[in-house]
Write an enzyme that holds these catalytic residues in place. Structure first.
Site, PDB file in Angstrom:
ATOM      1  CB  VAL B  46      60.828  53.838  51.342  1.00 31.39           C
ATOM      2  CG1 VAL B  46      60.814  54.716  49.806  1.00 31.39           C
ATOM      3  CG2 VAL B  46      62.165  54.232  51.926  1.00 31.39           C
ATOM      4  CB  CYS B  47      56.504  50.721  50.019  1.00 31.45           C
ATOM      5  SG  CYS B  47      57.838  49.923  49.523  1.00 31.45           S
ATOM      6  N   GLY B  48      55.367  53.020  51.840  1.00 32.21           N
ATOM      7  CA  GLY B  48      54.165  53.550  52.503  1.00 32.21           C
ATOM      8  C   GLY B  48      53.995  54.899  51.909  1.00 32.21           C
TER       9      GLY B  48
END
Lengths: 174, 155
Positions: B46-48
């Site tokens: 998700v961060c990516g």
């Protein structure tokens, strides 16, 4: 609940009747593998609902992550300017593994579009502003990645397998 | 979920590594709006997506004169590689030692997990928090809230 902030207009790439009770909008990236997976699913969903469904595709290329996504989107817009958007769109997803300038030119040739003209359009980034407008409209509507679907203006969160989309569309059409 | 600092609160200052031999402090950016994006970990999926999105929206943030800073407890070498692979065009700060110290000051540290919340702060040019939002860890909060907060900043 994220809502589509940019209404569907005749400038959009639209398949289906504007009076259709359900309107499905996809924000997609031609190089995104998840969009590639969604492509045949959307086709099946369109066949399944027939005239009850209108489908709109808008650009959401993540250029830094997908170096071929922007060029592909520009090629699709070039084709759109010559009335061949959906043929190019389909060709791009059906040949996603080979994305790149050669494929764009080859698809243009297959569609009997001028190869020098598409080359110019790509070099001059002729359609970049339109794609950016799609992208920013998506950002303001809560598109955080691709593909993102909106069904009658509401963002569809969660999986997008055939059954999921059919169920969500049925629910929206009640 | 943590109780993150809210609007009207002075933004706690910090000086954190952005590269192995360079630090960046919030004070240095006084005079510009700052977007602080705390996130759990460099390589989590998700961060990516979230950082990839901000990378593409960066020019919109810049229209407001705003600087975007990503911040997590990952070390500076990890950030370095992450930024390189993802072609990120904004700094990533390492809240690494003492671990999560700055995140704790913003109320954006997950004590049980040992990493940051997915928390966003928009800080005005005089250093006051004007907007903040804490997203469920697994949900990409997008950029709409940030853009709206920047638009609503007093000129």
């Amino acid at each position: 609940m994220a809502l589509l902030k940019v209404p569907i207009t005749p400038d959009d790439h639209i398949q289906g009747d504007e009076r259709a009770p359900v309107k499905l909008v996809e924000y997609g990236d031609y190089e995104c593998p998840y969009c590639g997976r969604a492509y045949p699913i959307v086709k099946r969903v369109q066949t399944h609902f027939g005239e009850r469904l209108l489908f709109v595709f808008r650009n959401f290329p993540l250029k830094e992550m997908h170096p071929n996504a922007e060029g592909a989107a520009e090629a699709a817009e070039f084709a759109a300017a010559h009335g061949r958007f959906w043929e190019m769109h389909d060709g791009l997803y059906e040949n996603q593994a080979d994305l790149g300038l050669d494929l764009l030119l080859e698809l243009a040739k297959t569609l009997r579009l001028s190869v020098p003209d598409i080359r110019d359009a790509l070099t001059q980034r002729q359609y970049a502003a339109r794609i950016r407008a799609d992208f920013l409209g998506g950002v303001r509507s809560g598109v955080n990645g691709t593909p993102t679907f909106f069904i009658n203006g509401r963002r569809h969160d969660g999986p997008f397998e055939f059954e999921d989309l059919v169920a969500a569309i049925e629910a929206a059409d009640e | 979920m943590s109780n993150i600092l809210g609007p009207g609160t002075p933004a706690p200052d910090f000086a954190l590594h952005v590269t192995p031999d360079q630090k960046l402090s919030l004070g240095e950016l006084r005079g510009k709006p700052v977007i602080l994006a705390f996130y759990p970990a460099d390589w989590s999926p998700v961060c990516g997506d979230q950082m990839a999105l901000y990378n593409e929206v960066l020019s919109e943030f810049k229209k407001h004169g705003a600087e975007l800073l990503g911040i997590s407890v990952d070390g500076v070498w990890c950030h370095d590689e992450f930024a390189k692979v993802r072609h990120l065009h904004f700094p990533l700060l390492a809240d690494f030692e003492p671990k999560g110290e700055i995140a704790r000051k913003y109320g954006a540290y997950r004590h049980d997990d040992g990493f940051c919340e997915r928390a966003l702060f928009v800080i005005d040019k005089s250093g006051t928090i004007r907007w903040s939002y804490c997203s469920p860890v697994a949900v990409n909060p997008g950029a709409d809230g940030i853009l709206q907060a920047l638009e609503e900043l007093p000129k």
